[in-house]
Design an enzyme around this catalytic site. Structure first.
Site, PDB file in Angstrom:
ATOM      1  N   ARG A  79      32.936 -34.265 -10.978  1.00 48.73           N
ATOM      2  CA  ARG A  79      32.169 -35.493 -10.708  1.00 48.73           C
ATOM      3  C   ARG A  79      30.851 -35.168 -10.021  1.00 48.73           C
ATOM      4  O   ARG A  79      29.829 -35.765 -10.313  1.00 48.73           O
ATOM      5  CB  ARG A  79      32.982 -36.434  -9.816  1.00 48.73           C
ATOM      6  CG  ARG A  79      34.043 -37.176 -10.581  1.00 48.73           C
ATOM      7  CD  ARG A  79      34.751 -38.172  -9.694  1.00 48.73           C
ATOM      8  NE  ARG A  79      33.901 -39.300  -9.308  1.00 48.73           N
ATOM      9  CZ  ARG A  79      34.215 -40.172  -8.354  1.00 48.73           C
ATOM     10  NH1 ARG A  79      35.344 -40.036  -7.687  1.00 48.73           N
ATOM     11  NH2 ARG A  79      33.409 -41.168  -8.060  1.00 48.73           N
ATOM     12  N   HIS A  94      31.467 -45.673   1.295  1.00 51.45           N
ATOM     13  CA  HIS A  94      32.594 -44.803   0.955  1.00 51.45           C
ATOM     14  C   HIS A  94      32.230 -43.329   1.030  1.00 51.45           C
ATOM     15  O   HIS A  94      32.902 -42.492   0.436  1.00 51.45           O
ATOM     16  CB  HIS A  94      33.121 -45.162  -0.447  1.00 51.45           C
ATOM     17  CG  HIS A  94      33.733 -46.532  -0.507  1.00 51.45           C
ATOM     18  ND1 HIS A  94      34.022 -47.191  -1.672  1.00 51.45           N
ATOM     19  CD2 HIS A  94      34.131 -47.374   0.496  1.00 51.45           C
ATOM     20  CE1 HIS A  94      34.561 -48.382  -1.392  1.00 51.45           C
ATOM     21  NE2 HIS A  94      34.629 -48.502  -0.091  1.00 51.45           N
ATOM     22  N   CYS A 106      35.907 -31.045   7.271  1.00 56.17           N
ATOM     23  CA  CYS A 106      37.166 -30.345   7.549  1.00 56.17           C
ATOM     24  C   CYS A 106      38.250 -31.340   7.973  1.00 56.17           C
ATOM     25  O   CYS A 106      38.006 -32.206   8.813  1.00 56.17           O
ATOM     26  CB  CYS A 106      36.960 -29.294   8.634  1.00 56.17           C
ATOM     27  SG  CYS A 106      38.505 -28.468   9.071  1.00 56.17           S
ATOM     28  N   CYS A 117      39.026 -30.033  12.065  1.00 57.13           N
ATOM     29  CA  CYS A 117      38.027 -30.084  13.137  1.00 57.13           C
ATOM     30  C   CYS A 117      36.863 -31.021  12.820  1.00 57.13           C
ATOM     31  O   CYS A 117      35.960 -31.172  13.633  1.00 57.13           O
ATOM     32  CB  CYS A 117      37.501 -28.679  13.445  1.00 57.13           C
ATOM     33  SG  CYS A 117      36.440 -28.008  12.138  1.00 57.13           S
ATOM     34  N   GLY A 132      27.069 -55.035  -9.843  1.00 48.73           N
ATOM     35  CA  GLY A 132      27.901 -54.013 -10.470  1.00 48.73           C
ATOM     36  C   GLY A 132      29.169 -53.667  -9.724  1.00 48.73           C
ATOM     37  O   GLY A 132      29.606 -52.521  -9.740  1.00 48.73           O
ATOM     38  N   SER A 161      33.294 -55.023  -9.084  1.00 49.39           N
ATOM     39  CA  SER A 161      34.351 -55.961  -9.464  1.00 49.39           C
ATOM     40  C   SER A 161      34.799 -56.773  -8.254  1.00 49.39           C
ATOM     41  O   SER A 161      35.597 -57.699  -8.405  1.00 49.39           O
ATOM     42  CB  SER A 161      35.534 -55.209 -10.060  1.00 49.39           C
ATOM     43  OG  SER A 161      35.996 -54.242  -9.147  1.00 49.39           O
ATOM     44  N   ASN A 173      26.176 -58.990 -12.952  1.00 49.66           N
ATOM     45  CA  ASN A 173      27.322 -58.307 -13.544  1.00 49.66           C
ATOM     46  C   ASN A 173      27.528 -58.878 -14.944  1.00 49.66           C
ATOM     47  O   ASN A 173      27.525 -60.097 -15.109  1.00 49.66           O
ATOM     48  CB  ASN A 173      28.573 -58.566 -12.671  1.00 49.66           C
ATOM     49  CG  ASN A 173      29.719 -57.638 -12.992  1.00 49.66           C
ATOM     50  OD1 ASN A 173      30.005 -57.368 -14.157  1.00 49.66           O
ATOM     51  ND2 ASN A 173      30.390 -57.151 -11.960  1.00 49.66           N
TER      52      ASN A 173
HETATM   53  P1  NAD Z   1      34.681 -51.289 -10.507  1.00 50.29           P
HETATM   54  O1  NAD Z   1      34.850 -50.335 -11.646  1.00 50.29           O
HETATM   55  O2  NAD Z   1      35.907 -51.895  -9.939  1.00 50.29           O
HETATM   56  O3  NAD Z   1      33.733 -52.445 -11.046  1.00 50.29           O
HETATM   57  C1  NAD Z   1      32.585 -52.142 -11.789  1.00 50.29           C
HETATM   58  C2  NAD Z   1      31.906 -53.453 -12.108  1.00 50.29           C
HETATM   59  O4  NAD Z   1      30.652 -53.166 -12.683  1.00 50.29           O
HETATM   60  C3  NAD Z   1      32.679 -54.330 -13.090  1.00 50.29           C
HETATM   61  O5  NAD Z   1      32.784 -55.642 -12.569  1.00 50.29           O
HETATM   62  C4  NAD Z   1      31.805 -54.298 -14.344  1.00 50.29           C
HETATM   63  O6  NAD Z   1      31.831 -55.514 -15.067  1.00 50.29           O
HETATM   64  C5  NAD Z   1      30.444 -54.051 -13.750  1.00 50.29           C
HETATM   65  N1  NAD Z   1      29.480 -53.386 -14.648  1.00 50.29           N
HETATM   66  C6  NAD Z   1      29.735 -52.532 -15.670  1.00 50.29           C
HETATM   67  N2  NAD Z   1      28.579 -52.134 -16.218  1.00 50.29           N
HETATM   68  C7  NAD Z   1      27.590 -52.739 -15.523  1.00 50.29           C
HETATM   69  C8  NAD Z   1      26.166 -52.722 -15.610  1.00 50.29           C
HETATM   70  N3  NAD Z   1      25.539 -51.990 -16.534  1.00 50.29           N
HETATM   71  N4  NAD Z   1      25.446 -53.454 -14.737  1.00 50.29           N
HETATM   72  C9  NAD Z   1      26.071 -54.218 -13.800  1.00 50.29           C
HETATM   73  N5  NAD Z   1      27.417 -54.277 -13.670  1.00 50.29           N
HETATM   74  C10 NAD Z   1      28.148 -53.543 -14.524  1.00 50.29           C
HETATM   75  O7  NAD Z   1      33.820 -50.588  -9.374  1.00 50.29           O
HETATM   76  P2  NAD Z   1      33.559 -50.933  -7.817  1.00 50.29           P
HETATM   77  O8  NAD Z   1      33.624 -52.404  -7.627  1.00 50.29           O
HETATM   78  O9  NAD Z   1      32.349 -50.167  -7.432  1.00 50.29           O
HETATM   79  O10 NAD Z   1      34.804 -50.322  -7.025  1.00 50.29           O
HETATM   80  C11 NAD Z   1      35.224 -49.073  -7.355  1.00 50.29           C
HETATM   81  C12 NAD Z   1      35.374 -47.950  -6.356  1.00 50.29           C
HETATM   82  O11 NAD Z   1      35.178 -46.758  -7.127  1.00 50.29           O
HETATM   83  C13 NAD Z   1      34.390 -47.842  -5.247  1.00 50.29           C
HETATM   84  O12 NAD Z   1      35.152 -47.597  -4.124  1.00 50.29           O
HETATM   85  C14 NAD Z   1      33.532 -46.598  -5.535  1.00 50.29           C
HETATM   86  O13 NAD Z   1      33.448 -45.795  -4.373  1.00 50.29           O
HETATM   87  C15 NAD Z   1      34.290 -45.816  -6.560  1.00 50.29           C
HETATM   88  N6  NAD Z   1      33.462 -45.258  -7.666  1.00 50.29           N
HETATM   89  C16 NAD Z   1      32.188 -44.780  -7.478  1.00 50.29           C
HETATM   90  C17 NAD Z   1      31.447 -44.303  -8.570  1.00 50.29           C
HETATM   91  C18 NAD Z   1      30.054 -43.760  -8.342  1.00 50.29           C
HETATM   92  O14 NAD Z   1      29.741 -43.292  -7.259  1.00 50.29           O
HETATM   93  N7  NAD Z   1      29.165 -43.826  -9.348  1.00 50.29           N
HETATM   94  C19 NAD Z   1      31.987 -44.314  -9.848  1.00 50.29           C
HETATM   95  C20 NAD Z   1      33.296 -44.810 -10.009  1.00 50.29           C
HETATM   96  C21 NAD Z   1      34.027 -45.271  -8.909  1.00 50.29           C
END
Ligand code: NAD
Length: 253
Positions: free
Chosen positions: A66, A115, A123, A126, A183, A185, A208
């Site tokens: 990732r 997050h 670590c 520590c 973006g 959920s 969204n």
């Molecule tokens: P989620 O996957 O639950 O929700 C993603 C949302 O984005 C959905 O509602 C979807 O409809 C919407 N979406 C999809 N494409 C889009 C676009 N082009 N423009 C706008 N909206 C769009 O993700 P979340 O709510 O961020 O929660 C997930 C957890 O996963 C978080 O804790 C995060 O730390 C982690 N995460 C981070 C990454 C990253 O850093 N890029 C990637 C995946 C997951």
């Protein structure tokens, strides 16, 4: 005039909450969407302290992949629009659930990484910190000299958010005139609470393509992608025009 744009013009303080959807158009999979990360991996194996204790090599192999994907990805028009918005506002705070650093790479400055970040390891014993290169953590360096192990410096399921970051995010959400929820959920708590739970006065707009559990509680829901909608908001704000009404499911005035 569109109420969102008008409120942004008049507003002194803007708070933005972003989730993995804002990075979808940079090629990074979302959490729950089609092709989402957790459809191919079990959360408890990869993103929990227990999973890490069981198999740290598996966990680091996944996070190193990732980390590489984050480095190869480029910020998209949605990330850049948020940096431009910050440039024209006196009080702007962006809290992100993402660990990909794309907001910072796009030029946003007042970013709260709720997050954590995959740029860092920490670590388990520590709490020492260590920066990660583009390849992540070498798998033969997981053990730390103090007897602990290096783990990704991110918040896993069941863990608390960093208190200082959380406090600043709550304060910024509470004083905002406008809250943009982009973006996400809106189901991962406590981050999702920042959208609607700490401020009954702000004008809340959701960006969204799909409806979420908070869609019925926001002032307007813009059904489009972040890279489409956010630049149009910023352009309308700076040009004096209103945003195109076709993007608005629940029109903002
Ligand atoms: P989620 O996957 O639950 O929700 C993603 C949302 O984005 C959905 O509602 C979807 O409809 C919407 N979406 C999809 N494409 C889009 C676009 N082009 N423009 C706008 N909206 C769009 O993700 P979340 O709510 O961020 O929660 C997930 C957890 O996963 C978080 O804790 C995060 O730390 C982690 N995460 C981070 C990454 C990253 O850093 N890029 C990637 C995946 C997951």
């Amino acid at each position: 005039m569109n109420e969102l744009i008008a409120t942004l013009r008049a507003g002194k303080s803007v708070f933005v909450l972003t989730g993995s959807g804002i990075s979808a158009e940079s090629g990074l999979p979302t959490f729950r969407g089609v092709g989402g990360l957790w459809r191919t991996h079990r959360v408890e194996e990869l993103a929990s302290p227990e999973g890490f204790a069981r198999d740290p090599v598996l966990v680091w192999t996944w996070y190193n992949e990732r980390r590489g994907a984050h480095e190869r990805a480029q910020p998209n028009a949605g990330h850049f629009a948020m940096a431009q918005l910050e440039d024209v506002l006196d009080d702007f705070t962006l809290a992100t659930q993402n660990v990909d650093s794309l907001h910072l790479r796009a030029g946003s400055r007042n970013v709260l990484e709720l997050h954590g970040s995959l740029r860092q390891a920490r670590c388990t014993h520590c709490s020492a910190g260590r920066s990660l290169g583009t390849a992540g953590l070498p798998l033969d360096e997981i053990d730390h000299a103090c007897g602990g192990r290096w783990r990704p410096d991110i918040v896993w399921f069941g863990e608390s958010l960093p208190q200082d970051v959380w406090q600043r995010a709550r304060e910024a959400a509470a004083r905002a005139d406008v809250i943009l929820v982009v973006g996400t959920s809106a189901v991962v708590y406590p981050a999702a609470a920042l959208a609607t739970n700490y401020n009954r006065r702000a004008f809340v707009a959701e960006i969204n393509p799909e409806a979420t559990p908070i869609s019925n509680r926001v002032a307007c829901a813009l059904r489009g992608s972040a890279a489409q909608v956010l630049p149009r908001i910023v352009a309308a704000l700076s040009s004096g025009e209103t945003a195109s009404p076709d993007l608005f499911v629940r029109p903002c005035g």
